[in-house]
Design a protein around this motif. Sequence first.
Motif, PDB file in Angstrom:
ATOM      1  N   VAL A 171       0.853  -1.189   0.000  1.00 50.97           N
ATOM      2  CA  VAL A 171       0.000   0.000   0.000  1.00 50.97           C
ATOM      3  C   VAL A 171       0.887   1.237   0.000  1.00 50.97           C
ATOM      4  O   VAL A 171       2.098   1.146   0.205  1.00 50.97           O
ATOM      5  CB  VAL A 171      -0.940   0.022   1.230  1.00 50.97           C
ATOM      6  CG1 VAL A 171      -1.963  -1.088   1.145  1.00 50.97           C
ATOM      7  CG2 VAL A 171      -0.145  -0.078   2.530  1.00 50.97           C
ATOM      8  N   THR A 184      -3.073   5.418   1.180  1.00 52.82           N
ATOM      9  CA  THR A 184      -4.128   4.403   1.174  1.00 52.82           C
ATOM     10  C   THR A 184      -4.978   4.529   2.437  1.00 52.82           C
ATOM     11  O   THR A 184      -4.455   4.746   3.532  1.00 52.82           O
ATOM     12  CB  THR A 184      -3.528   2.988   1.110  1.00 52.82           C
ATOM     13  OG1 THR A 184      -2.733   2.870  -0.066  1.00 52.82           O
ATOM     14  CG2 THR A 184      -4.628   1.928   1.095  1.00 52.82           C
ATOM     15  N   THR A 244      -9.315   0.470   3.371  1.00 57.13           N
ATOM     16  CA  THR A 244      -8.834  -0.287   2.210  1.00 57.13           C
ATOM     17  C   THR A 244      -7.752  -1.276   2.621  1.00 57.13           C
ATOM     18  O   THR A 244      -7.752  -2.440   2.191  1.00 57.13           O
ATOM     19  CB  THR A 244      -8.282   0.668   1.136  1.00 57.13           C
ATOM     20  OG1 THR A 244      -9.320   1.542   0.698  1.00 57.13           O
ATOM     21  CG2 THR A 244      -7.739  -0.113  -0.063  1.00 57.13           C
TER      22      THR A 244
END
Length: 217
Positions: A14, A18, A22
Amino acid sequence: MFVANRMTKNPTVVTPDTGIDTAARLMKKGHFRRLPVVEDGKLVGFLNDKDIMRVSPSPATTLSRYEVTTLLSKLKVSDIMQVNVISVGEDATIEEAALLMYKEKVGGLPVVSSVGAVVGIITETDIFKTFVDVMALEEGRTRFTIDTEDKVGVVAVIAGVFADSGYSIDSLVTCRQPTGRYEIVVRTSVTDDAKIAALTKAIEDKGYKVIHTAKIG
């Protein structure tokens, strides 16, 4: 044995921007507990499930599922990620990774290339699996534990006993004890009780005490 051969390759990553929601979904979907955080192709942080749990509302909260989701969506990975990241190089040995994880009391490490790119993750499960493979535990082996003092030539003598008896050694490890003496742990494919007894006698005839035998796997 090297980290590159034992790590999970091409892990999910990520970015600092992010959303936490998520990241949580990625972990749940992939059934993993850790996410490297990258920016411009370089490792800049590390996120694990405990970090997310730390900022998540308690199960006893009166917030609705929608409110919880909204709350988490406002947080970014950069808000809670670990920035002083402990990593290991892909060319490191598995022993180096195990020692680093033990000293730092962590269950996993991001693995980076020579240019700092994330190429994998090595976890405690990978270390355990390596141990099982190195010791050939799943294949069925007999383990001899031999007590000895610290002196030159002991390993050669023990190995000679197995060679003279016509048996190969699958693995051999020496372990220093708090008393200053050593235990030599030998694993062999010999599983017949009579042959195990004969090997034990042959070792003890050389002046070394076999303190334990066990069939494993």
